[in-house]
Design a protein around this motif. Structure first.
Motif, PDB file in Angstrom:
ATOM      1  N   SER A 108       0.853  -1.181   0.000  1.00  0.00           N
ATOM      2  CA  SER A 108       0.000   0.000   0.000  1.00  0.00           C
ATOM      3  C   SER A 108       0.894   1.237   0.000  1.00  0.00           C
ATOM      4  CB  SER A 108      -0.910   0.017   1.227  1.00  0.00           C
ATOM      5  OG  SER A 108      -0.152   0.129   2.413  1.00  0.00           O
ATOM      6  N   LEU A 109       0.365   2.334  -0.534  1.00  0.00           N
ATOM      7  CA  LEU A 109       1.114   3.586  -0.574  1.00  0.00           C
ATOM      8  C   LEU A 109       0.134   4.744  -0.434  1.00  0.00           C
ATOM      9  CD1 LEU A 109       3.579   5.332  -0.911  1.00  0.00           C
ATOM     10  CD2 LEU A 109       3.513   4.906  -3.381  1.00  0.00           C
ATOM     11  N   ASN A 110       0.251   5.480   0.669  1.00  0.00           N
ATOM     12  CA  ASN A 110      -0.597   6.645   0.903  1.00  0.00           C
ATOM     13  C   ASN A 110      -0.141   7.791   0.018  1.00  0.00           C
ATOM     14  OD1 ASN A 110      -0.109   5.195   3.784  1.00  0.00           O
ATOM     15  ND2 ASN A 110      -2.221   5.845   3.553  1.00  0.00           N
ATOM     16  N   MET A 111      -1.078   8.421  -0.685  1.00  0.00           N
ATOM     17  CA  MET A 111      -0.726   9.410  -1.693  1.00  0.00           C
ATOM     18  C   MET A 111      -0.801  10.848  -1.195  1.00  0.00           C
ATOM     19  SD  MET A 111       0.417   7.630  -4.036  1.00  0.00           S
ATOM     20  CE  MET A 111       0.789   8.989  -5.125  1.00  0.00           C
ATOM     21  N   GLY A 112      -0.763  11.041   0.114  1.00  0.00           N
ATOM     22  CA  GLY A 112      -0.725  12.396   0.644  1.00  0.00           C
ATOM     23  C   GLY A 112      -0.869  12.402   2.145  1.00  0.00           C
ATOM     24  N   SER A 113      -0.534  13.543   2.746  1.00  0.00           N
ATOM     25  CA  SER A 113      -0.640  13.709   4.189  1.00  0.00           C
ATOM     26  C   SER A 113      -2.079  14.062   4.567  1.00  0.00           C
ATOM     27  CB  SER A 113       0.298  14.816   4.659  1.00  0.00           C
ATOM     28  OG  SER A 113       1.629  14.527   4.315  1.00  0.00           O
ATOM     29  N   ILE A 114      -2.500  13.562   5.734  1.00  0.00           N
ATOM     30  CA  ILE A 114      -3.834  13.879   6.232  1.00  0.00           C
ATOM     31  C   ILE A 114      -3.789  14.070   7.742  1.00  0.00           C
ATOM     32  CG2 ILE A 114      -5.148  12.719   4.406  1.00  0.00           C
ATOM     33  CD1 ILE A 114      -5.543  10.375   6.318  1.00  0.00           C
ATOM     34  N   ASN A 115      -4.781  14.807   8.266  1.00  0.00           N
ATOM     35  CA  ASN A 115      -4.973  14.931   9.707  1.00  0.00           C
ATOM     36  C   ASN A 115      -5.893  13.800  10.144  1.00  0.00           C
ATOM     37  OD1 ASN A 115      -3.489  17.357   9.765  1.00  0.00           O
ATOM     38  ND2 ASN A 115      -5.297  18.522   9.196  1.00  0.00           N
ATOM     39  N   LEU A 116      -5.316  12.627  10.359  1.00  0.00           N
ATOM     40  CA  LEU A 116      -6.099  11.431  10.672  1.00  0.00           C
ATOM     41  C   LEU A 116      -6.404  11.403  12.165  1.00  0.00           C
ATOM     42  CD1 LEU A 116      -7.324   8.764   9.700  1.00  0.00           C
ATOM     43  CD2 LEU A 116      -5.106   7.690  10.065  1.00  0.00           C
ATOM     44  N   LEU A 118      -8.234   9.894  15.265  1.00  0.00           N
ATOM     45  CA  LEU A 118      -8.888   8.699  15.805  1.00  0.00           C
ATOM     46  C   LEU A 118      -9.328   8.886  17.249  1.00  0.00           C
ATOM     47  CD1 LEU A 118      -6.228   6.111  14.523  1.00  0.00           C
ATOM     48  CD2 LEU A 118      -8.333   6.799  13.356  1.00  0.00           C
ATOM     49  N   SER A 119      -9.230  10.102  17.752  1.00  0.00           N
ATOM     50  CA  SER A 119      -9.422  10.327  19.189  1.00  0.00           C
ATOM     51  C   SER A 119     -10.840  10.028  19.666  1.00  0.00           C
ATOM     52  CB  SER A 119      -9.058  11.768  19.551  1.00  0.00           C
ATOM     53  OG  SER A 119      -9.911  12.701  18.907  1.00  0.00           O
ATOM     54  N   PHE A 145      -0.572  12.700   9.641  1.00  0.00           N
ATOM     55  CA  PHE A 145      -0.074  11.470   9.032  1.00  0.00           C
ATOM     56  C   PHE A 145       0.699  11.889   7.789  1.00  0.00           C
ATOM     57  CE2 PHE A 145      -1.453   7.154   7.031  1.00  0.00           C
ATOM     58  CZ  PHE A 145      -0.158   6.706   7.130  1.00  0.00           C
ATOM     59  N   ARG A 146       2.009  11.948   7.939  1.00  0.00           N
ATOM     60  CA  ARG A 146       2.882  12.533   6.924  1.00  0.00           C
ATOM     61  C   ARG A 146       3.127  11.578   5.765  1.00  0.00           C
ATOM     62  NH1 ARG A 146       8.958  15.095   6.940  1.00  0.00           N
ATOM     63  NH2 ARG A 146       9.674  13.815   5.197  1.00  0.00           N
ATOM     64  N   GLY A 199     -14.858   8.231   4.754  1.00  0.00           N
ATOM     65  CA  GLY A 199     -15.477   8.091   6.060  1.00  0.00           C
ATOM     66  C   GLY A 199     -14.553   8.170   7.251  1.00  0.00           C
ATOM     67  N   LEU A 200     -13.262   8.395   7.034  1.00  0.00           N
ATOM     68  CA  LEU A 200     -12.341   8.590   8.157  1.00  0.00           C
ATOM     69  C   LEU A 200     -12.299  10.068   8.529  1.00  0.00           C
ATOM     70  CD1 LEU A 200      -9.379   6.299   7.104  1.00  0.00           C
ATOM     71  CD2 LEU A 200     -10.783   6.012   9.140  1.00  0.00           C
ATOM     72  N   ARG A 201     -12.174  10.369   9.819  1.00  0.00           N
ATOM     73  CA  ARG A 201     -12.086  11.749  10.266  1.00  0.00           C
ATOM     74  C   ARG A 201     -10.786  12.366   9.765  1.00  0.00           C
ATOM     75  NH1 ARG A 201     -16.276  13.812  11.410  1.00  0.00           N
ATOM     76  NH2 ARG A 201     -16.767  12.534  13.250  1.00  0.00           N
ATOM     77  N   GLY A 202     -10.899  13.369   8.911  1.00  0.00           N
ATOM     78  CA  GLY A 202      -9.733  13.993   8.306  1.00  0.00           C
ATOM     79  C   GLY A 202      -9.563  13.640   6.844  1.00  0.00           C
ATOM     80  N   ALA A 203     -10.381  12.704   6.349  1.00  0.00           N
ATOM     81  CA  ALA A 203     -10.319  12.300   4.942  1.00  0.00           C
ATOM     82  C   ALA A 203     -11.648  12.657   4.260  1.00  0.00           C
ATOM     83  CB  ALA A 203     -10.033  10.810   4.843  1.00  0.00           C
ATOM     84  N   MET A 204     -11.851  12.165   3.043  1.00  0.00           N
ATOM     85  CA  MET A 204     -13.096  12.412   2.320  1.00  0.00           C
ATOM     86  C   MET A 204     -14.283  11.888   3.115  1.00  0.00           C
ATOM     87  SD  MET A 204     -12.949  13.788  -0.893  1.00  0.00           S
ATOM     88  CE  MET A 204     -14.139  13.011  -1.965  1.00  0.00           C
ATOM     89  N   GLY A 205     -15.416  12.582   2.994  1.00  0.00           N
ATOM     90  CA  GLY A 205     -16.640  12.087   3.596  1.00  0.00           C
ATOM     91  C   GLY A 205     -17.142  10.857   2.874  1.00  0.00           C
ATOM     92  N   ALA A 206     -18.261  10.325   3.343  1.00  0.00           N
ATOM     93  CA  ALA A 206     -18.788   9.077   2.783  1.00  0.00           C
ATOM     94  C   ALA A 206     -20.118   9.280   2.072  1.00  0.00           C
ATOM     95  CB  ALA A 206     -18.943   8.047   3.897  1.00  0.00           C
ATOM     96  N   HIS A 207     -20.432  10.514   1.710  1.00  0.00           N
ATOM     97  CA  HIS A 207     -21.651  10.778   0.943  1.00  0.00           C
ATOM     98  C   HIS A 207     -21.492  10.246  -0.471  1.00  0.00           C
ATOM     99  CE1 HIS A 207     -24.873  13.078  -1.044  1.00  0.00           C
ATOM    100  NE2 HIS A 207     -25.396  13.207   0.164  1.00  0.00           N
ATOM    101  N   ILE A 208     -22.587   9.854  -1.070  1.00  0.00           N
ATOM    102  CA  ILE A 208     -22.518   9.324  -2.432  1.00  0.00           C
ATOM    103  C   ILE A 208     -21.884  10.324  -3.392  1.00  0.00           C
ATOM    104  CG2 ILE A 208     -24.886  10.044  -2.991  1.00  0.00           C
ATOM    105  CD1 ILE A 208     -25.057   7.497  -4.737  1.00  0.00           C
TER     106      ILE A 208
END
Length: 308
Positions: A108-116, A118-119, A145-146, A199-208
């Protein structure tokens, strides 16, 4: 009949052992669950490692080796080693150490930094088994998440140089454009396997509409040069996997992404989730790709060309 690739993400690093008695922690448990998931219909097993003593995520190649070797010997699955490794706060060379050492068919390879973040998972009352769990989850509120361009290029050159191909994890629209940059630079080559994450906090939402926008953008950027897969986090797992199948995509399930199989019902295994999405796929009139069919679709180097 169109064939759909099922990826099973076996344990991950986001959930902690106290959240589910079914989350695999030891190398034996991870291997057992991965093998069962393959028998249920998964072509790819996406793998993280954990310290067997307390379940803490680790990037240690020798712990990975204990379960990937068994999975390879007992199944024909595509072994996909995470470069998220031991967690988002770990340096890139430690996170990706298993991919470097094992030379798997896929990483797997993450293609960018995110404020992930999980708190929120730390706020639920439960009987916490280990002292590190709550501290680890709360710390993510202040964590980036760098995954810089330099980090991504290092992984592509260091791990990709052995013929390993990638599950490109795209948490946002910008990550698709980053992947296009590396495609134009010649550091990645088609066919691309793009995992869009919702659907992860800090990533794209999960709306259609979020799903449709990612798919439209990927189509515009990559045309016929990619295979699309969808990861829905938590309660979004099965609804978005079903949507992806209908839209012509592939799917990812597993206890890394959701601990549940229904409302308030813990999944007793990764295989249980695989069986459920497989039933949905087949009732929609589609087929499930075997590992060898997935290898051909993704142009992988084959299990005999790995270092385990």
């Amino acid at each position: 009949m169109r064939k759909i690739i099922i990826t099973a993400a076996i344990t991950g690093g986001a959930h902690t052992p106290s959240m589910s008695p079914y989350l695999p922690v030891t190398p034996e448990e991870i291997a057992d669950q991965a093998i069962e998931a393959v028998k249920a219909g998964a072509a790819i097993v996406h793998l993280h490692a954990r310290n067997p003593e307390d379940g803490r995520p680790t990037g240690d190649p020798e712990i990975f080796r204990q379960f990937v070797s068994r999975i390879k010997s007992e199944t024909d699955a595509i072994v996909n080693v995470s470069t998220g490794g031991g967690g988002p706060g770990m340096p890139i060379d430690e996170r990706a150490a298993a991919g470097v050492a094992l030379k798997p068919e896929m990483c797997s390879l993450n293609m960018g930094s995110i404020n992930l973040n999980l708190s929120e998972m730390a706020s639920k009352e439960r009987n916490w088994k280990y002292g590190w769990e709550v501290e680890h989850l709360n710390a993510t509120k202040d964590l980036v998440f760098r995954n810089t361009f330099s980090d991504i290029e290092w992984i592509l050159q260091t791990i990709g140089g052995s013929g390993t191909r990638f599950e490109f994890e795209c948490y946002d629209v910008s990550h698709l454009y980053t992947l296009k940059y590396f495609l134009d630079k010649g550091l990645v080559k088609p066919p691309l396997f793009i995992q869009t994450i919702f659907g992860l906090r800090g990533a794209m939402g999960a709306h259609i509409e979020d799903v449709l926008h990612q798919k439209r953008t990927a189509d515009r950027l990559f045309g016929s040069d990619y295979h699309w897969s969808v990861l829905g986090a938590g309660k979004e797992q099965l609804p978005l996997a079903t949507l992806a199948a209908i839209m012509g995509g592939n799917v990812r399930v597993g206890l890394e992404d959701s601990l549940y199989i229904g409302r308030g019902e813990l999944a007793v295994s990764n295989a249980a989730q695989v069986r459920k999405i497989r039933k949905i796929i087949e009732e929609l009139g589609f087929g499930v790709a075997t590992p060898d069919e997935a290898r051909e679709m993704l142009a992988l180097k084959g299990a005999s060309n790995t270092a385990f």
